[in-house]
Design a protein around this motif. Sequence first.
Motif, PDB file in Angstrom:
ATOM      1  N   VAL A  47     -56.037 -20.689  17.060  1.00 50.65           N
ATOM      2  CA  VAL A  47     -56.485 -19.575  17.898  1.00 50.65           C
ATOM      3  C   VAL A  47     -56.256 -20.032  19.331  1.00 50.65           C
ATOM      4  O   VAL A  47     -56.589 -21.168  19.681  1.00 50.65           O
ATOM      5  N   ALA A  48     -55.659 -19.175  20.149  1.00 51.54           N
ATOM      6  CA  ALA A  48     -55.337 -19.564  21.532  1.00 51.54           C
ATOM      7  C   ALA A  48     -56.590 -19.962  22.299  1.00 51.54           C
ATOM      8  O   ALA A  48     -56.608 -20.982  22.993  1.00 51.54           O
ATOM      9  N   GLU A  49     -57.655 -19.178  22.152  1.00 51.58           N
ATOM     10  CA  GLU A  49     -58.906 -19.437  22.876  1.00 51.58           C
ATOM     11  C   GLU A  49     -60.028 -18.671  22.200  1.00 51.58           C
ATOM     12  O   GLU A  49     -59.799 -17.613  21.627  1.00 51.58           O
ATOM     13  N   ILE A  50     -61.238 -19.190  22.266  1.00 49.69           N
ATOM     14  CA  ILE A  50     -62.405 -18.492  21.730  1.00 49.69           C
ATOM     15  C   ILE A  50     -62.722 -17.339  22.674  1.00 49.69           C
ATOM     16  O   ILE A  50     -62.972 -17.551  23.860  1.00 49.69           O
ATOM     17  N   GLN A  51     -62.675 -16.124  22.134  1.00 52.34           N
ATOM     18  CA  GLN A  51     -62.951 -14.925  22.914  1.00 52.34           C
ATOM     19  C   GLN A  51     -63.881 -14.021  22.129  1.00 52.34           C
ATOM     20  O   GLN A  51     -63.790 -13.941  20.913  1.00 52.34           O
ATOM     21  N   ARG A  52     -64.739 -13.330  22.817  1.00 48.37           N
ATOM     22  CA  ARG A  52     -65.641 -12.377  22.163  1.00 48.37           C
ATOM     23  C   ARG A  52     -64.849 -11.226  21.541  1.00 48.37           C
ATOM     24  O   ARG A  52     -65.137 -10.766  20.458  1.00 48.37           O
TER      25      ARG A  52
ATOM     26  N   GLY B 116     -52.442 -26.483  23.682  1.00 49.68           N
ATOM     27  CA  GLY B 116     -53.755 -26.056  24.137  1.00 49.68           C
ATOM     28  C   GLY B 116     -54.475 -25.131  23.178  1.00 49.68           C
ATOM     29  O   GLY B 116     -55.575 -24.661  23.461  1.00 49.68           O
ATOM     30  N   ALA B 117     -53.882 -24.856  22.012  1.00 49.83           N
ATOM     31  CA  ALA B 117     -54.510 -23.964  21.030  1.00 49.83           C
ATOM     32  C   ALA B 117     -55.595 -24.703  20.256  1.00 49.83           C
ATOM     33  O   ALA B 117     -55.537 -25.914  20.052  1.00 49.83           O
TER      34      ALA B 117
END
Length: 190
Positions: free
Chosen positions: A174-179, A134-135
């Motif tokens: 990257v695990a998830e797009i985060q601010r 899921g990355a």
Amino acid sequence: MTQAQLQTYIATFTLTSTGVSDEPGTSDIKRKMLAHFVNVGTAEKPEWELLGYKQESAAVASNYDTTDVTDVTGESYTDINSKLEKLEMSEYKINPNQTKFLAEAIKLKAIDAEEQMQDYQILTVYGFLRNTDGACMAYKEDGCSLVLDNLGGQGYTLSDVAFTLSGRKIFGTVAEIQRIGTTFTEYKPA
């Protein structure tokens, strides 16, 4: 990394419009699923600032240098000699809490020291390309240059921002797009 290692790496990702690796979806991919970050920390301890504050559009222009050739048999070809990619954002509003990357750059531009604006680290994250964990597919580039243009504005102070990307890519996830709190994990071939 060799081309074979890159092919092995890229083969682990699936195109998805839902952001879930095992669900390709049927909708168009939203722009927010392609994210660009600039490192406002250090190379040893990166702090990734999400680019795009109050931007309605941001594009990476490839700027290909090509040569068109028609050989003696009448066949036409286009050779790609090189490409110089730029991340371009116009009328970028300046906010001390949202645009930390501009703080030093504005001062350097004011004293005509643009040559010091040539060692930025940019992280590109493809939230629509996911591996089985899921990355998101991602890469960082060192040695990117920043150009500020048209500083001013009417109601707010803003600037046109363009990062010239180096092309020296280090691939990973990257695990998830985060601010806030985005972490890049480098890909290590087996």
